[in-house]
Design a protein around this motif. Structure first.
Motif, PDB file in Angstrom:
ATOM      1  N   TYR A 155       0.712  -1.098   0.057  1.00 62.67           N
ATOM      2  CA  TYR A 155      -0.117  -0.031  -0.064  1.00 62.67           C
ATOM      3  C   TYR A 155       0.891   1.251  -0.060  1.00 62.67           C
ATOM      4  N   TYR A 158      -2.339   4.078   3.143  1.00 59.63           N
ATOM      5  CA  TYR A 158      -3.645   3.305   3.852  1.00 59.63           C
ATOM      6  C   TYR A 158      -4.053   3.878   4.932  1.00 59.63           C
ATOM      7  N   TYR A 188      -1.995  -1.538  -3.845  1.00 55.43           N
ATOM      8  CA  TYR A 188      -2.948  -0.341  -3.623  1.00 55.43           C
ATOM      9  C   TYR A 188      -1.983   0.860  -3.677  1.00 55.43           C
ATOM     10  N   ARG A 191      -5.563   3.583  -0.676  1.00 58.56           N
ATOM     11  CA  ARG A 191      -6.782   3.036  -0.127  1.00 58.56           C
ATOM     12  C   ARG A 191      -7.211   3.335   1.100  1.00 58.56           C
TER      13      ARG A 191
END
Length: 211
Positions: A155, A158, A188, A191
């Motif tokens: 990520y 996040y 991601y 996110r």
């Protein structure tokens, strides 16, 4: 508190363990941050474990959240390398335990490299475990690479949730590359677990995802 905790020098950590896990914190702030928690220097972390044990690495760790007047910022360099022979590696450049009511910003460089022979890897450039009521942003560079035995998860940014008036933004560069021997790769750039009306999530920079 309303005080300032800062690093403008060099923090270098090296951990190796044959039987147990290794946990590293470059900078750790215990109480709610209503002042300034800053890295303008260098944080370097390397760790290796050989048994069925874990590697946990945090460049900057903020406990109890960032208050409305607080700032947590990396304008320097955070680099980490973690190797686990039989288990997992978890790496986080900037971690906030709780909500981000003020500003959490990476305006520097965060670089992460994780490797496991038979376990999983998990990497976060910026992680906020609570709600973003203020601003969480990357304005410069987050780079992560992983070679996992099973699952690799990455990520760039996040955040568990974003409230009305909260902002998550990338105007810099987020680059992710991961490979696995057995299972899956999950990546991601940005996110958020939940997004309230009036919240803002934006990317005006570059997010690059490679397998």
């Amino acid at each position: 508190t309303g005080s300032t905790v800062s690093n403008s020098g060099t923090i270098r950590m090296q951990g190796t363990d044959l039987t147990s896990s290794v946990t590293q914190y470059g900078m750790y702030s215990y109480s709610t941050n209503s002042g300034s928690f800053l890295n303008s220097g260098v944080i370097e972390q390397t760790a290796q474990v050989f048994a069925d044990a874990y590697v946990y690495q945090y460049g900057m760790y903020q406990s109890s959240g960032v208050g409305a007047t607080g700032t947590m910022e990396n304008s320097g360099t955070i680099s980490m390398s973690g190797v686990a022979r039989a288990s997992s590696v978890s790496q986080t450049g900037m971690y906030v335990s709780g909500s981000a009511d003020g500003t959490v910003r990476n305006s520097g460089t965060i670089t992460m490299d994780a490797s496991t022979r038979s376990g999983e890897t998990e990497q976060y450039g910026i992680y906020v475990s609570g709600t973003a009521n203020g601003t969480v942003e990357n304005t410069r560079s987050i780079t992560m690479t992983a070679d996992a035995g099973t699952e690799a998860t990455q990520y760039g940014i996040y955040v568990s949730g974003t409230s009305a008036g909260g902002t998550i933004a990338n105007s810099g560069t987020i680059m992710m590359k991961a490979t696995t021997d057995e299972s899956s790769v999950t990546q991601y750039g940005i996110r958020t677990g939940s997004l309230s009306a009036g919240a803002t999530v934006s990317n005006s920079g570059l997010i690059s995802i490679c397998l």
